[in-house]
Design a protein around this motif. Structure first.
Motif: not given
Length: 265
Positions: A132-138
């Motif tokens: 989820a953190r990677l998704m938001e960062t992207w």
């Protein structure tokens, strides 16, 4: 199953790419408005820093995490309030974001196997939290890139975003007040390297296909379906393109169409 160590490496790389994009900007650039109404580039990074902070609480102090909700004057404004709270001059904000994301990675790596972390309306594994953190960062990186007129190259890290997008099919329907479908959907996406990423039964009647980056833009609500080369076959797959949402919380407003290139079958 995705290895948490590898996933945290991908999260660090995704964060570093966005860091490299914003670090050289002037203070005036940090204040430039992004496609998210009311949010500057600074707000985008402040939001990531704030979310890393509450995710760190979820991984290390469950009681303190829940206190962020009970103490909120208006839970419907928690996201905006968090971005405003963490907003600071560029150098200070960059330092805060860098320190926070490093601390979160260390905390997630230390969570005992099988533990489910609290989150807004659900609980999730450390692997799901990192995804989820990677998704938001992207996704927030796309907002920054759009503001700067930069087209970022797609990477294989998008597979994490696409996987989350597929897994949240039912959530997208429910968030929009619609019954979650039971009909399976076959998803076939063209990866950045030209290969194919797929999910769902190969013989499913409902199908969704297209470039992986386009699918990721859809499920993070960074583009309207009309501006994406996604092909939906069947009623469930077609409706999914209207409600897709890979992030927690109420339905977002999404983006208005600009080109009318979407395809329905």
């Amino acid at each position: 199953m995705v290895d948490l160590t590898d996933l945290l490496t991908d999260l660090a790389d995704e964060s570093a790419d966005l860091d490299a994009l914003v670090a050289p900007l002037t203070a005036a650039d940090w204040a430039r408005p992004t496609p998210a109404p009311g949010w500057s580039i600074g707000h985008q990074i402040a939001h990531l820093a704030w979310t890393d902070h509450v995710a760190l609480l979820a991984a290390t102090d469950e009681e303190a995490f829940y206190a962020t909700v009970t103490a909120a004057p208006d839970v419907t404004r928690m996201v905006d309030a968090g971005a405003e709270e963490f907003l600071a001059p560029p150098a200070e904000l960059l330092g805060r974001w860098r320190a926070g994301r490093a601390a979160l990675a260390d905390a997630l790596a230390a969570v005992p196997a099988g533990t489910k972390l609290p989150w807004y309306g659900t609980r999730m594994s450390p692997t799901s939290m990192a995804t989820a953190r990677l998704m938001e960062t992207w996704a927030h990186g796309e907002d920054v890139a759009d503001t700067l007129g930069v087209v970022r190259p797609a990477s294989d890290r998008l597979r994490h975003v696409a996987h989350l997008g597929v897994r949240t099919l039912g959530h997208g329907f429910a968030a929009h007040g619609r019954e979650a479908p039971t009909t399976p959907v076959r998803v076939e996406l063209t990866a950045p390297d030209g290969g194919t990423w797929s999910w769902g039964p190969a013989d499913a009647a409902d199908r969704l296909s297209g470039p992986a980056r386009d699918f990721c833009l859809l499920v993070t609500q960074r583009r309207h379906r009309a501006d994406l080369a996604l092909l939906a076959t069947g009623p469930v797959a077609d409706e999914w393109l209207d409600v897709a949402q890979a992030f927690a919380g109420p339905p977002g407003d999404g983006r208005e169409p600009t080109s009318g290139n979407g395809v329905r079958a």
